[in-house]
Write an enzyme that holds these catalytic residues in place. Structure first.
Site, PDB file in Angstrom:
ATOM      1  N   HIS A 111       0.819  -1.220   0.000  1.00 14.32           N
ATOM      2  CA  HIS A 111       0.000   0.000   0.000  1.00 14.32           C
ATOM      3  C   HIS A 111       0.853   1.271   0.000  1.00 14.32           C
ATOM      4  CE1 HIS A 111       0.403   0.015   4.505  1.00 14.32           C
ATOM      5  NE2 HIS A 111       0.302   1.319   4.328  1.00 14.32           N
ATOM      6  N   ASP A 143       0.294  -7.399   1.523  1.00 14.92           N
ATOM      7  CA  ASP A 143       0.710  -6.018   1.772  1.00 14.92           C
ATOM      8  C   ASP A 143       2.236  -5.909   1.787  1.00 14.92           C
ATOM      9  OD1 ASP A 143       0.312  -3.314   2.065  1.00 14.92           O
ATOM     10  OD2 ASP A 143       0.234  -3.379   4.249  1.00 14.92           O
ATOM     11  N   GLY A 219       2.985   6.300   7.774  1.00 13.19           N
ATOM     12  CA  GLY A 219       4.356   6.712   7.460  1.00 13.19           C
ATOM     13  C   GLY A 219       5.363   5.695   7.974  1.00 13.19           C
ATOM     14  N   ASN A 220       4.998   4.981   9.070  1.00 14.97           N
ATOM     15  CA  ASN A 220       5.812   3.857   9.540  1.00 14.97           C
ATOM     16  C   ASN A 220       5.699   2.664   8.590  1.00 14.97           C
ATOM     17  OD1 ASN A 220       5.320   5.001  12.656  1.00 14.97           O
ATOM     18  ND2 ASN A 220       7.240   3.906  12.345  1.00 14.97           N
ATOM     19  N   SER A 221       4.650   2.646   7.789  1.00 13.43           N
ATOM     20  CA  SER A 221       4.380   1.503   6.916  1.00 13.43           C
ATOM     21  C   SER A 221       5.598   1.140   6.075  1.00 13.43           C
ATOM     22  CB  SER A 221       3.206   1.820   5.990  1.00 13.43           C
ATOM     23  OG  SER A 221       1.992   1.814   6.691  1.00 13.43           O
ATOM     24  N   GLY A 274      -4.082 -22.551 -10.895  1.00 13.72           N
ATOM     25  CA  GLY A 274      -4.802 -22.645 -12.158  1.00 13.72           C
ATOM     26  C   GLY A 274      -6.307 -22.654 -11.962  1.00 13.72           C
TER      27      GLY A 274
END
Length: 363
Positions: A111, A143, A219-221, A274
């Site tokens: 993200h 993520d 912002g820590n992400s 598949g």
């Protein structure tokens, strides 16, 4: 009213006692121990070794930060977004990343790079320089993303083993909590819980998360969650922060197979079953049908020449297990598939009507 002199004496005694307790804790190995490298201030590369083992007086937090900080980067993005009133506009974002290979590979959250839709990605390094980056891979269900800058000789973070993490372990987070004005903010706490599950969106649940009380904000992400040895044990994700004092990180072992492929081959090749599937829960809600199980992945369609077709799996089957892991929804299936490589085999268990069946898949 207490005298100023009495207050000073009390404070002085408290300070002395605190110092004594710290010395005792270190000498008795009550403070986490490990060997750490101090980076050269000019190059950012580890040049000197400092031990915080046994009798060492170095503060563990300071040592962890000194070891890890040069490998933490700021990430800024520009994305074109639709606006109901003003049409399209440019939106900016800020996150954090961790250098995982000296040739420029950086691990962050999906993200942070707007799930691969960012028009521009720039990286801010420890020495203050910036450089454009390319998004090589991202996965919304995990993520996680890998981006790359065109440079070499970068300081690399040491990756730990998240399977060894225990509740109560020390945890340190580094990131840019409120943008680059607060870049490389350090917060500390403990591991508060393991194997947490958080609902992110209607059709997306993130499982097996590490919970910490170390402060994690937007912002820590993409930044590292570190143990007492300065090893990365998780990638912080503010996207799954749901309350005061609750932070979550994606276990680093989930990212290791992906990182390893990039380091070895310069690319990542994902395996596929598949099939096109949907969470059984949502299929039941849409159709009103009843099944012998409550959770799983309902197979909507079989892709020609895929691994599922090759072993006789059919449309309408329900995937309930892959390898030794229970499959509850599409998110868990996607995460499990990242453990495998092209050419690997795995046992898949499906439900066909009321009959359980097993097949040996070759990816």
């Amino acid at each position: 009213m207490a005298s100023k002199g009495g207050g000073f004496i009390t404070a002085f005694i408290g300070a002395v006692l605190g110092s004594v307790l710290t010395i005792v804790a270190i000498s008795q190995n009550l403070i986490p121990i490990g060997n750490m490298d101090i980076p050269n201030e000019n190059t950012g590369n580890p040049t000197t070794s400092i031990s915080i083992e046994g009798e060492s007086m170095e503060n563990v937090y300071k040592a962890v930060v000194q070891k890890s900080m040069p490998s933490v980067v700021g990430i800024t993005t520009v994305t074109t977004v639709g606006d109901l009133f003003f049409g399209t506009r440019q939106a900016s974002g800020v996150g954090t990343g961790v250098i995982v290979d000296e040739r420029g590979y950086i691990l962050t959250n999906s993200h942070v790079v707007n799930d691969g839709a960012a028009n521009q990605v720039r990286v801010l390094f420890y020495d203050g320089t910036t450089q454009d980056a390319e998004v090589l891979w991202n996965e919304k269900a995990l993520d996680l993303a890998v981006i790359k800058v065109d440079t070499s000789g970068l300081p690399v973070a040491e990756l730990g083993n998240s399977d060894e993490v225990e509740v109560g372990d020390l945890a340190i987070a580094i990131g840019n909590p409120l943008g680059l004005d607060f870049e490389r903010t350090v917060t500390q706490g403990i591991i508060s819980g393991l194997n947490r599950s958080i609902q992110i969106e209607q059709n997306l649940v993130m499982d097996n998360l590490i919970q910490t009380d170390a402060s994690i904000n937007p912002g820590n992400s993409g930044g590292p969650l570190l143990n007492s040895r300065g090893q990365v044990i998780g990638i912080n994700s503010a996207k799954v922060s749901t309350g005061e004092g609750l932070g979550f990180a994606i276990p680093i072992n989930m990212a290791k197979p992906i990182v390893d492929q990039f380091i070895e081959k310069g690319e990542f090749q994902r395996v596929y079953v598949g099939i096109r599937g949907i969470d059984l829960e949502y299929y039941k809600q849409a159709t009103g049908e009843d099944f012998a199980v409550e959770e799983g992945v309902y197979i909507v369609d079989i892709e020609p020449s895929g691994a599922a077709e090759a072993v006789g799996i059919l449309e309408g089957d329900i995937i309930v297990e892959l390898g030794s892991s229970t499959i509850t929804n599409m998110s868990t299936l996607v995460r499990e598939l990242y453990k495998y490589r092209p050419g690997d085999t795995a046992t898949i268990k499906i439900l066909r009507g009321t009959e359980e069946m097993e097949f040996e898949l070759t990816f």
